[in-house]
Design a protein around this motif. Structure first.
Motif, PDB file in Angstrom:
ATOM      1  N   LYS A  24       9.694   1.020 -13.026  1.00 51.95           N
ATOM      2  CA  LYS A  24       9.136  -0.112 -13.771  1.00 51.95           C
ATOM      3  C   LYS A  24       7.773  -0.526 -13.218  1.00 51.95           C
ATOM      4  N   LEU A  25       7.609  -0.395 -11.910  1.00 49.12           N
ATOM      5  CA  LEU A  25       6.387  -0.877 -11.273  1.00 49.12           C
ATOM      6  C   LEU A  25       5.236   0.111 -11.356  1.00 49.12           C
ATOM      7  N   VAL A  26       5.549   1.394 -11.178  1.00 48.10           N
ATOM      8  CA  VAL A  26       4.532   2.454 -11.213  1.00 48.10           C
ATOM      9  C   VAL A  26       5.077   3.563 -12.107  1.00 48.10           C
ATOM     10  N   PRO A  27       4.954   3.436 -13.410  1.00 47.76           N
ATOM     11  CA  PRO A  27       5.591   4.386 -14.330  1.00 47.76           C
ATOM     12  C   PRO A  27       5.278   5.845 -13.993  1.00 47.76           C
ATOM     13  N   PHE A  28       6.337   6.659 -14.009  1.00 49.77           N
ATOM     14  CA  PHE A  28       6.216   8.093 -13.748  1.00 49.77           C
ATOM     15  C   PHE A  28       7.292   8.818 -14.543  1.00 49.77           C
ATOM     16  N   ASP A  29       7.285  10.108 -14.495  1.00 51.11           N
ATOM     17  CA  ASP A  29       8.267  10.907 -15.220  1.00 51.11           C
ATOM     18  C   ASP A  29       9.671  10.567 -14.705  1.00 51.11           C
ATOM     19  N   PRO A  30      10.566  10.035 -15.541  1.00 46.63           N
ATOM     20  CA  PRO A  30      11.902   9.652 -15.071  1.00 46.63           C
ATOM     21  C   PRO A  30      12.680  10.798 -14.430  1.00 46.63           C
ATOM     22  N   SER A  31      12.400  12.025 -14.854  1.00 47.71           N
ATOM     23  CA  SER A  31      13.119  13.152 -14.252  1.00 47.71           C
ATOM     24  C   SER A  31      12.787  13.285 -12.765  1.00 47.71           C
ATOM     25  N   GLN A  32      11.613  12.801 -12.369  1.00 48.10           N
ATOM     26  CA  GLN A  32      11.261  12.823 -10.952  1.00 48.10           C
ATOM     27  C   GLN A  32      12.170  11.897 -10.159  1.00 48.10           C
ATOM     28  N   GLY A  33      12.495  10.757 -10.766  1.00 46.89           N
ATOM     29  CA  GLY A  33      13.408   9.826 -10.118  1.00 46.89           C
ATOM     30  C   GLY A  33      14.787  10.433  -9.912  1.00 46.89           C
ATOM     31  N   GLY A  77       0.761  -1.231   0.000  1.00 47.63           N
ATOM     32  CA  GLY A  77       0.000   0.000   0.000  1.00 47.63           C
ATOM     33  C   GLY A  77       0.797   1.288   0.000  1.00 47.63           C
ATOM     34  N   MET A  78       2.122   1.201  -0.106  1.00 45.29           N
ATOM     35  CA  MET A  78       2.913   2.427  -0.148  1.00 45.29           C
ATOM     36  C   MET A  78       2.595   3.212  -1.411  1.00 45.29           C
ATOM     37  N   ALA A  79       2.421   4.512  -1.281  1.00 46.65           N
ATOM     38  CA  ALA A  79       2.120   5.374  -2.429  1.00 46.65           C
ATOM     39  C   ALA A  79       3.415   5.802  -3.114  1.00 46.65           C
ATOM     40  N   ALA A 114       4.365   8.692  -3.973  1.00 45.99           N
ATOM     41  CA  ALA A 114       4.905   9.906  -3.352  1.00 45.99           C
ATOM     42  C   ALA A 114       5.721   9.611  -2.094  1.00 45.99           C
ATOM     43  N   GLU A 115       5.581   8.390  -1.557  1.00 43.42           N
ATOM     44  CA  GLU A 115       6.314   8.019  -0.346  1.00 43.42           C
ATOM     45  C   GLU A 115       7.668   7.377  -0.640  1.00 43.42           C
ATOM     46  N   VAL A 116       7.999   7.219  -1.918  1.00 39.04           N
ATOM     47  CA  VAL A 116       9.272   6.589  -2.278  1.00 39.04           C
ATOM     48  C   VAL A 116      10.472   7.304  -1.658  1.00 39.04           C
ATOM     49  N   PRO A 117      10.558   8.650  -1.680  1.00 39.56           N
ATOM     50  CA  PRO A 117      11.711   9.306  -1.039  1.00 39.56           C
ATOM     51  C   PRO A 117      11.840   8.957   0.438  1.00 39.56           C
ATOM     52  N   ASP A 118      10.714   8.853   1.149  1.00 35.63           N
ATOM     53  CA  ASP A 118      10.763   8.465   2.555  1.00 35.63           C
ATOM     54  C   ASP A 118      11.243   7.023   2.701  1.00 35.63           C
ATOM     55  N   TYR A 119      10.820   6.170   1.781  1.00 34.02           N
ATOM     56  CA  TYR A 119      11.264   4.775   1.807  1.00 34.02           C
ATOM     57  C   TYR A 119      12.776   4.699   1.607  1.00 34.02           C
ATOM     58  N   VAL A 120      13.288   5.475   0.673  1.00 32.53           N
ATOM     59  CA  VAL A 120      14.733   5.524   0.434  1.00 32.53           C
ATOM     60  C   VAL A 120      15.461   5.945   1.704  1.00 32.53           C
ATOM     61  N   THR A 121      14.942   6.966   2.377  1.00 31.61           N
ATOM     62  CA  THR A 121      15.568   7.458   3.604  1.00 31.61           C
ATOM     63  C   THR A 121      15.592   6.383   4.683  1.00 31.61           C
ATOM     64  N   VAL A 122      14.476   5.683   4.853  1.00 25.85           N
ATOM     65  CA  VAL A 122      14.418   4.623   5.856  1.00 25.85           C
ATOM     66  C   VAL A 122      15.450   3.547   5.562  1.00 25.85           C
ATOM     67  N   ARG A 123      15.574   3.141   4.305  1.00 23.59           N
ATOM     68  CA  ARG A 123      16.558   2.120   3.954  1.00 23.59           C
ATOM     69  C   ARG A 123      17.976   2.611   4.245  1.00 23.59           C
ATOM     70  N   LEU A 124      18.279   3.854   3.887  1.00 26.07           N
ATOM     71  CA  LEU A 124      19.629   4.373   4.103  1.00 26.07           C
ATOM     72  C   LEU A 124      19.987   4.422   5.584  1.00 26.07           C
ATOM     73  N   ARG A 125      18.995   4.558   6.441  1.00 23.29           N
ATOM     74  CA  ARG A 125      19.259   4.650   7.879  1.00 23.29           C
ATOM     75  C   ARG A 125      19.217   3.294   8.576  1.00 23.29           C
ATOM     76  N   THR A 126      18.839   2.257   7.840  1.00 26.11           N
ATOM     77  CA  THR A 126      18.706   0.940   8.475  1.00 26.11           C
ATOM     78  C   THR A 126      19.455  -0.132   7.696  1.00 26.11           C
ATOM     79  N   VAL A 127      18.743  -0.856   6.834  1.00 24.01           N
ATOM     80  CA  VAL A 127      19.345  -2.019   6.180  1.00 24.01           C
ATOM     81  C   VAL A 127      20.540  -1.655   5.300  1.00 24.01           C
ATOM     82  N   THR A 128      20.471  -0.508   4.640  1.00 24.71           N
ATOM     83  CA  THR A 128      21.583  -0.113   3.769  1.00 24.71           C
ATOM     84  C   THR A 128      22.791   0.319   4.589  1.00 24.71           C
ATOM     85  N   GLU A 129      22.552   0.966   5.727  1.00 22.07           N
ATOM     86  CA  GLU A 129      23.673   1.339   6.594  1.00 22.07           C
ATOM     87  C   GLU A 129      24.408   0.101   7.079  1.00 22.07           C
TER      88      GLU A 129
END
Length: 224
Positions: free
Chosen positions: A163-172, A34-36, A38-53
């Motif tokens: 790939k999963l939820v197509p959007f403007d690549p420049s946003q990525g 159910g993650m939206a 628009a929440e992808v940046p927050d997801y990235v942050t959570v990963r960088l502070r946990t599993v990726t660290e």
């Protein structure tokens, strides 16, 4: 001799034949839960502070052990390091994914550098450890090693999301730029680590739970 900046870009390239393109860094099961978008940046942050660290810390320590221990005297310390990562990764689905990438990464790296001490054991090593040994063999610094792991994780999430939820690549691209300070914060936290006892242990139980459920999902685009 290939320079470190060039080598860092090469190793972070998603087109490497390591199987990384089969992974979504958990973003596919996150969307499924159910993650939206628009929440992808927050997801990235959570990963960088946990599993990726944790993975970046393992890579940095593996690099240090590879450089500081004489050949033939590294294996025991690397086995301990690999075990410490496993103790910090509760989900066997996430461990299996990292092991698969570790095998693929080692096969690739061993064709370029002498990583016989890893491949000769015929055991499975987690991806972070293999990246660290590769970074040592390739002449990357501790900071470059941590940044490589963090950058690749960010790009994996964003590429999979596209790939999963197509959007403007420049946003990525904008999201990747936005994640830059978080990446550098991670680098500062882990670049000075030198031993197994230094490893951080932040966790992301929801990401691990999603990974477990995703493994049993019949319809999926990515392995994890």
């Amino acid at each position: 001799m290939t320079g470190a900046p060039y080598l860092t870009m090469l190793l972070a390239d998603g087109r490497l034949p390591t199987g990384a393109h089969t992974q979504s860094a958990g973003v596919e099961p996150a969307f499924g839960a159910g993650m939206a978008l628009a929440e992808v940046p927050d997801y990235v942050t959570v990963r960088l502070r946990t599993v990726t660290e944790v993975e970046a810390a393992v890579a940095v320590v593996a690099r240090h052990l590879w450089l500081e221990r004489p050949p033939g005297d590294r294996t025991a310390a690397l086995v301990e390091l690999d075990g410490a990562w496993r103790a910090r990764t509760v989900s066997d689905a996430l461990r299996d994914a990292a092991d698969l990438l570790g095998r693929s990464y080692l096969r690739l790296a061993a064709s370029i550098w002498d990583l016989t001490e890893l491949s000769a054991t015929r055991r499975t090593w987690c991806r972070g450890l293999v990246v660290g040994a590769t970074a040592a063999a390739g002449g990357l610094s501790a900071a470059e090693t941590a940044r490589l792991v963090a950058f690749e994780d960010v790009q994996t999430v964003l590429a999979a999301a596209l790939k999963l939820v197509p959007f403007d690549p420049s946003q990525g691209v904008a999201w990747a730029v936005h994640a830059g300070p978080e990446v550098e914060d991670l680098v500062r936290r882990v670049a000075g680590l030198t031993s197994v006892t230094d490893l951080p242990a932040p966790s992301a139980p929801l990401i691990e739970q999603w990974g477990q459920r995703h493994r049993d999902t019949e319809r999926r685009l990515f392995r994890a």
